[in-house]
Write a protein that holds these residues in place. Structure first.
Motif, PDB file in Angstrom:
ATOM      1  N   GLY A 183     -21.347  -6.752   8.012  1.00  0.00           N
ATOM      2  CA  GLY A 183     -20.866  -6.505   6.654  1.00  0.00           C
ATOM      3  C   GLY A 183     -20.524  -7.751   5.876  1.00  0.00           C
ATOM      4  O   GLY A 183     -19.955  -7.660   4.786  1.00  0.00           O
ATOM      5  N   ASN A 184     -20.873  -8.907   6.407  1.00  0.00           N
ATOM      6  CA  ASN A 184     -20.570 -10.150   5.709  1.00  0.00           C
ATOM      7  C   ASN A 184     -21.797 -10.658   4.969  1.00  0.00           C
ATOM      8  O   ASN A 184     -22.931 -10.361   5.330  1.00  0.00           O
ATOM      9  N   ASN A 185     -21.556 -11.439   3.937  1.00  0.00           N
ATOM     10  CA  ASN A 185     -22.644 -12.093   3.214  1.00  0.00           C
ATOM     11  C   ASN A 185     -22.797 -13.505   3.749  1.00  0.00           C
ATOM     12  O   ASN A 185     -21.861 -14.078   4.309  1.00  0.00           O
ATOM     13  N   TYR A 186     -23.959 -14.065   3.551  1.00  0.00           N
ATOM     14  CA  TYR A 186     -24.207 -15.436   3.985  1.00  0.00           C
ATOM     15  C   TYR A 186     -23.565 -16.404   3.000  1.00  0.00           C
ATOM     16  O   TYR A 186     -23.467 -16.129   1.809  1.00  0.00           O
ATOM     17  N   VAL A 187     -23.130 -17.554   3.524  1.00  0.00           N
ATOM     18  CA  VAL A 187     -22.493 -18.594   2.725  1.00  0.00           C
ATOM     19  C   VAL A 187     -23.192 -19.913   3.024  1.00  0.00           C
ATOM     20  O   VAL A 187     -23.453 -20.235   4.185  1.00  0.00           O
ATOM     21  N   SER A 188     -23.497 -20.662   1.969  1.00  0.00           N
ATOM     22  CA  SER A 188     -24.103 -21.978   2.132  1.00  0.00           C
ATOM     23  C   SER A 188     -23.450 -22.936   1.145  1.00  0.00           C
ATOM     24  O   SER A 188     -23.374 -22.638  -0.058  1.00  0.00           O
ATOM     25  N   ASP A 189     -22.969 -24.057   1.631  1.00  0.00           N
ATOM     26  CA  ASP A 189     -22.297 -25.056   0.786  1.00  0.00           C
ATOM     27  C   ASP A 189     -21.197 -24.425  -0.054  1.00  0.00           C
ATOM     28  O   ASP A 189     -21.088 -24.664  -1.260  1.00  0.00           O
ATOM     29  N   SER A 190     -20.403 -23.573   0.565  1.00  0.00           N
ATOM     30  CA  SER A 190     -19.265 -22.891  -0.061  1.00  0.00           C
ATOM     31  C   SER A 190     -19.659 -21.901  -1.149  1.00  0.00           C
ATOM     32  O   SER A 190     -18.828 -21.455  -1.923  1.00  0.00           O
ATOM     33  N   VAL A 191     -20.937 -21.533  -1.222  1.00  0.00           N
ATOM     34  CA  VAL A 191     -21.412 -20.539  -2.186  1.00  0.00           C
ATOM     35  C   VAL A 191     -21.793 -19.289  -1.416  1.00  0.00           C
ATOM     36  O   VAL A 191     -22.640 -19.329  -0.528  1.00  0.00           O
ATOM     37  N   GLU A 192     -21.143 -18.170  -1.759  1.00  0.00           N
ATOM     38  CA  GLU A 192     -21.446 -16.912  -1.085  1.00  0.00           C
ATOM     39  C   GLU A 192     -22.580 -16.201  -1.817  1.00  0.00           C
ATOM     40  O   GLU A 192     -22.543 -16.025  -3.029  1.00  0.00           O
ATOM     41  N   PHE A 193     -23.591 -15.798  -1.046  1.00  0.00           N
ATOM     42  CA  PHE A 193     -24.708 -15.066  -1.614  1.00  0.00           C
ATOM     43  C   PHE A 193     -24.316 -13.605  -1.827  1.00  0.00           C
ATOM     44  O   PHE A 193     -23.450 -13.067  -1.128  1.00  0.00           O
ATOM     45  N   SER A 194     -24.972 -12.954  -2.777  1.00  0.00           N
ATOM     46  CA  SER A 194     -24.720 -11.532  -3.017  1.00  0.00           C
ATOM     47  C   SER A 194     -25.233 -10.729  -1.821  1.00  0.00           C
ATOM     48  O   SER A 194     -25.945 -11.244  -0.959  1.00  0.00           O
ATOM     49  N   ARG A 195     -24.885  -9.459  -1.805  1.00  0.00           N
ATOM     50  CA  ARG A 195     -25.331  -8.594  -0.711  1.00  0.00           C
ATOM     51  C   ARG A 195     -26.850  -8.496  -0.701  1.00  0.00           C
ATOM     52  O   ARG A 195     -27.477  -8.527   0.351  1.00  0.00           O
ATOM     53  N   GLU A 196     -27.451  -8.381  -1.884  1.00  0.00           N
ATOM     54  CA  GLU A 196     -28.914  -8.290  -1.968  1.00  0.00           C
ATOM     55  C   GLU A 196     -29.566  -9.590  -1.493  1.00  0.00           C
ATOM     56  O   GLU A 196     -30.548  -9.556  -0.746  1.00  0.00           O
ATOM     57  N   GLU A 197     -29.029 -10.724  -1.905  1.00  0.00           N
ATOM     58  CA  GLU A 197     -29.552 -12.014  -1.452  1.00  0.00           C
ATOM     59  C   GLU A 197     -29.385 -12.154   0.062  1.00  0.00           C
ATOM     60  O   GLU A 197     -30.285 -12.635   0.753  1.00  0.00           O
ATOM     61  N   SER A 198     -28.246 -11.715   0.571  1.00  0.00           N
ATOM     62  CA  SER A 198     -27.997 -11.778   2.012  1.00  0.00           C
ATOM     63  C   SER A 198     -28.975 -10.905   2.777  1.00  0.00           C
ATOM     64  O   SER A 198     -29.431 -11.273   3.855  1.00  0.00           O
ATOM     65  N   ARG A 199     -29.329  -9.758   2.204  1.00  0.00           N
ATOM     66  CA  ARG A 199     -30.305  -8.872   2.851  1.00  0.00           C
ATOM     67  C   ARG A 199     -31.668  -9.564   2.935  1.00  0.00           C
ATOM     68  O   ARG A 199     -32.346  -9.493   3.961  1.00  0.00           O
ATOM     69  N   LEU A 200     -32.064 -10.248   1.881  1.00  0.00           N
ATOM     70  CA  LEU A 200     -33.336 -10.971   1.886  1.00  0.00           C
ATOM     71  C   LEU A 200     -33.319 -12.103   2.911  1.00  0.00           C
ATOM     72  O   LEU A 200     -34.305 -12.321   3.627  1.00  0.00           O
ATOM     73  N   ILE A 201     -32.203 -12.802   3.004  1.00  0.00           N
ATOM     74  CA  ILE A 201     -32.063 -13.867   3.998  1.00  0.00           C
ATOM     75  C   ILE A 201     -32.161 -13.284   5.397  1.00  0.00           C
ATOM     76  O   ILE A 201     -32.863 -13.814   6.260  1.00  0.00           O
ATOM     77  N   MET A 202     -31.456 -12.178   5.630  1.00  0.00           N
ATOM     78  CA  MET A 202     -31.478 -11.538   6.941  1.00  0.00           C
ATOM     79  C   MET A 202     -32.891 -11.114   7.318  1.00  0.00           C
ATOM     80  O   MET A 202     -33.314 -11.296   8.453  1.00  0.00           O
ATOM     81  N   ARG A 203     -33.651 -10.588   6.363  1.00  0.00           N
ATOM     82  CA  ARG A 203     -35.038 -10.184   6.657  1.00  0.00           C
ATOM     83  C   ARG A 203     -35.886 -11.383   7.056  1.00  0.00           C
ATOM     84  O   ARG A 203     -36.730 -11.287   7.957  1.00  0.00           O
ATOM     85  N   SER A 204     -35.678 -12.512   6.403  1.00  0.00           N
ATOM     86  CA  SER A 204     -36.413 -13.728   6.764  1.00  0.00           C
ATOM     87  C   SER A 204     -36.037 -14.195   8.159  1.00  0.00           C
ATOM     88  O   SER A 204     -36.901 -14.609   8.945  1.00  0.00           O
TER      89      SER A 204
END
Length: 57
Positions: free
Chosen positions: A20-41
């Motif tokens: 249930g967490n979103n991905y974070v990079s360089d202190s920027v949290e991605f949205s749930r939709e962006e996190s879903r795309l990252i997870m698929r990759s």
């Protein structure tokens, strides 16, 4: 890093999304939709790594 280590790390990264967490990079949290795309990759990378491990590629 061995292939088994890489597979474990990919699985850990996938779990972040499913917990249930979103991905974070360089202190920027991605949205749930962006996190879903990252997870698929990451999931695709895991599938390729497992195919290499099983020598099916």
């Amino acid at each position: 890093m061995s292939l088994d280590d890489a597979i474990r790390e990919l699985e850990r990264l996938i779990a972040i999304y499913y917990l249930g967490n979103n991905y974070v990079s360089d202190s920027v949290e991605f949205s749930r939709e962006e996190s879903r795309l990252i997870m698929r990759s990451i999931m695709q990378a895991l599938e390729i790594a497992e195919m290499i491990k099983d020598k099916k590629l």
